[in-house]
Motif scaffolding. Structure first.
Motif, PDB file in Angstrom:
ATOM      1  N   GLN A 110      -6.994  -1.882  -1.676  1.00 56.95           N
ATOM      2  CA  GLN A 110      -5.976  -1.361  -1.214  1.00 56.95           C
ATOM      3  C   GLN A 110      -5.290  -0.292  -2.450  1.00 56.95           C
ATOM      4  O   GLN A 110      -5.151  -1.789  -3.376  1.00 56.95           O
ATOM      5  CB  GLN A 110      -4.786  -2.054  -0.650  1.00 56.95           C
ATOM      6  CG  GLN A 110      -3.450  -1.242  -0.056  1.00 56.95           C
ATOM      7  CD  GLN A 110      -4.102  -0.592   0.698  1.00 56.95           C
ATOM      8  OE1 GLN A 110      -4.403   0.427   0.925  1.00 56.95           O
ATOM      9  NE2 GLN A 110      -3.816  -1.193   2.314  1.00 56.95           N
ATOM     10  N   HIS A 111      -4.770   0.985  -2.478  1.00 56.23           N
ATOM     11  CA  HIS A 111      -4.253   0.845  -3.349  1.00 56.23           C
ATOM     12  C   HIS A 111      -2.807   0.981  -2.865  1.00 56.23           C
ATOM     13  O   HIS A 111      -1.620   1.599  -2.296  1.00 56.23           O
ATOM     14  CB  HIS A 111      -4.587   3.297  -3.497  1.00 56.23           C
ATOM     15  CG  HIS A 111      -5.430   3.362  -3.618  1.00 56.23           C
ATOM     16  ND1 HIS A 111      -6.345   3.750  -2.603  1.00 56.23           N
ATOM     17  CD2 HIS A 111      -6.081   3.558  -5.060  1.00 56.23           C
ATOM     18  CE1 HIS A 111      -7.733   4.293  -3.412  1.00 56.23           C
ATOM     19  NE2 HIS A 111      -7.590   4.200  -4.806  1.00 56.23           N
ATOM     20  N   GLU A 154       2.989   9.544   3.049  1.00 57.80           N
ATOM     21  CA  GLU A 154       3.301  10.051   4.321  1.00 57.80           C
ATOM     22  C   GLU A 154       4.528  10.651   4.426  1.00 57.80           C
ATOM     23  O   GLU A 154       5.124  12.095   5.038  1.00 57.80           O
ATOM     24  CB  GLU A 154       2.615   9.745   5.217  1.00 57.80           C
ATOM     25  CG  GLU A 154       0.646   9.759   5.067  1.00 57.80           C
ATOM     26  CD  GLU A 154       0.276  10.951   4.865  1.00 57.80           C
ATOM     27  OE1 GLU A 154       0.535  11.689   5.105  1.00 57.80           O
ATOM     28  OE2 GLU A 154      -1.202  11.063   4.401  1.00 57.80           O
ATOM     29  N   ASN A 166       0.126   4.571   1.029  1.00 55.50           N
ATOM     30  CA  ASN A 166      -0.331   5.640   2.063  1.00 55.50           C
ATOM     31  C   ASN A 166       0.879   6.295   2.905  1.00 55.50           C
ATOM     32  O   ASN A 166       1.762   7.388   3.191  1.00 55.50           O
ATOM     33  CB  ASN A 166      -1.389   5.296   2.809  1.00 55.50           C
ATOM     34  CG  ASN A 166      -2.151   6.494   3.397  1.00 55.50           C
ATOM     35  OD1 ASN A 166      -2.503   7.370   3.004  1.00 55.50           O
ATOM     36  ND2 ASN A 166      -2.003   6.395   5.279  1.00 55.50           N
ATOM     37  N   GLU A 167       1.380   4.804   3.902  1.00 59.45           N
ATOM     38  CA  GLU A 167       3.026   5.432   4.334  1.00 59.45           C
ATOM     39  C   GLU A 167       3.907   6.140   4.164  1.00 59.45           C
ATOM     40  O   GLU A 167       4.244   6.593   3.954  1.00 59.45           O
ATOM     41  CB  GLU A 167       3.085   3.305   5.533  1.00 59.45           C
ATOM     42  CG  GLU A 167       4.285   4.333   6.249  1.00 59.45           C
ATOM     43  CD  GLU A 167       4.025   2.631   7.073  1.00 59.45           C
ATOM     44  OE1 GLU A 167       5.406   3.588   8.111  1.00 59.45           O
ATOM     45  OE2 GLU A 167       2.923   1.851   6.850  1.00 59.45           O
ATOM     46  N   PRO A 190      -3.775   7.462  -7.281  1.00 59.26           N
ATOM     47  CA  PRO A 190      -3.936   6.379  -6.448  1.00 59.26           C
ATOM     48  C   PRO A 190      -4.322   5.230  -7.933  1.00 59.26           C
ATOM     49  O   PRO A 190      -5.383   5.712  -8.619  1.00 59.26           O
ATOM     50  CB  PRO A 190      -4.836   6.212  -5.765  1.00 59.26           C
ATOM     51  CG  PRO A 190      -5.883   6.760  -5.419  1.00 59.26           C
ATOM     52  CD  PRO A 190      -5.425   8.730  -6.580  1.00 59.26           C
ATOM     53  N   GLY A 197       0.640  -1.412  -0.203  1.00 59.85           N
ATOM     54  CA  GLY A 197      -0.082  -0.204  -0.029  1.00 59.85           C
ATOM     55  C   GLY A 197       0.913   1.250   0.235  1.00 59.85           C
ATOM     56  O   GLY A 197       1.961   1.451   0.740  1.00 59.85           O
TER      57      GLY A 197
END
Length: 231
Positions: free
Chosen positions: A118-119, A73, A69-70, A110, A67
């Motif tokens: 999940q992207h 960020e 996201n993390e 995404p 994924g």
């Protein structure tokens, strides 16, 4: 093979982000103002004698089976917490670097390349507003003169050197004089010619140094350096 960029010590390669550099080759024009005069054919050219900033865009992509996201960020936090101009290098312009600042919000597109919720892939742009100069890596190398000599500027543009002067007396750089006064509390003084500031360590020493009214620059080619008595 994809490229990478490093901004303020943060590399896209660290985050597995691949980069294309097709929008990094922009070259700015000289700051000119064309003014029309009534009763006269042809515009009057007012030359500002400088160059405006240039925008550099990196098209970025990311794939992460766990994924995105993390990773996004962490990467965004590393970029956005830097303030002011920061050093920028990339694989598309070897031997040089820029000073820039990130100016755009990172708008992410995404993807779900393998389906599911999940992207795991994304594309986005990073845009930097950069000073017009490209700084040579070789320009950061220290050139030491024990006696009068010359410094070579390999570019077609005027260069603003950073000079570290030992002793007290007068130094002549490309016809421009710098004088370190006898009452200067430091025996080693650094003069940043682009800012026309003098300092020793963290102490500003402008009041102990006599600088010319016009900028100190190195023209293309060889520039004479004359060390006066005490320097």
């Amino acid at each position: 093979m994809s490229g990478y960029f490093t901004y303020n010590g943060v590399s896209t390669a660290t985050y597995g982000i691949y980069v294309t550099g097709d929008a990094t080759y922009n070259i700015v024009n000289r700051n000119l103002d064309l003014q029309s005069v009534v009763g006269r054919s042809g515009d009057v050219v007012v030359d500002g004698g400088n160059y405006p900033n240039v925008e550099i865009t990196y098209h970025c992509g990311l794939e992460d089976p766990e994924g995105i996201n993390e990773t996004l960020e962490e990467f965004a936090a590393a970029l956005m917490t830097a303030s002011g101009y920061r050093k920028l290098v990339d694989t598309y312009h070897p031997g040089v670097y820029r000073l820039g600042v990130v100016i755009n919000p990172i708008k992410v597109t995404p993807y779900r390349p393998h389906g599911g919720l999940q992207h795991r892939a994304a594309s986005f742009d990073v845009v930097l507003n950069c000073k017009p100069q490209k700084y040579l890596d070789s320009g950061d190398e220290i050139v030491t003169l024990q006696s009068s000599g010359s410094i070579h500027n390999p570019t077609a543009y005027p260069a603003s050197p950073i000079l570290t002067i030992n002793g007290k007396g007068t130094l002549t750089v490309a016809g421009q004089q710098i004088t370190i006064n006898d009452d200067c509390p430091e025996n080693e003084v650094t003069v940043e010619c682009e800012l026309m500031d003098a300092y020793g360590g963290t102490q500003l020493l402008n009041k102990y140094v006599t600088l010319p009214l016009s900028d100190i620059t190195l023209a293309a080619g060889d520039n004479s350096i004359q060390l006066g008595s005490g320097i």
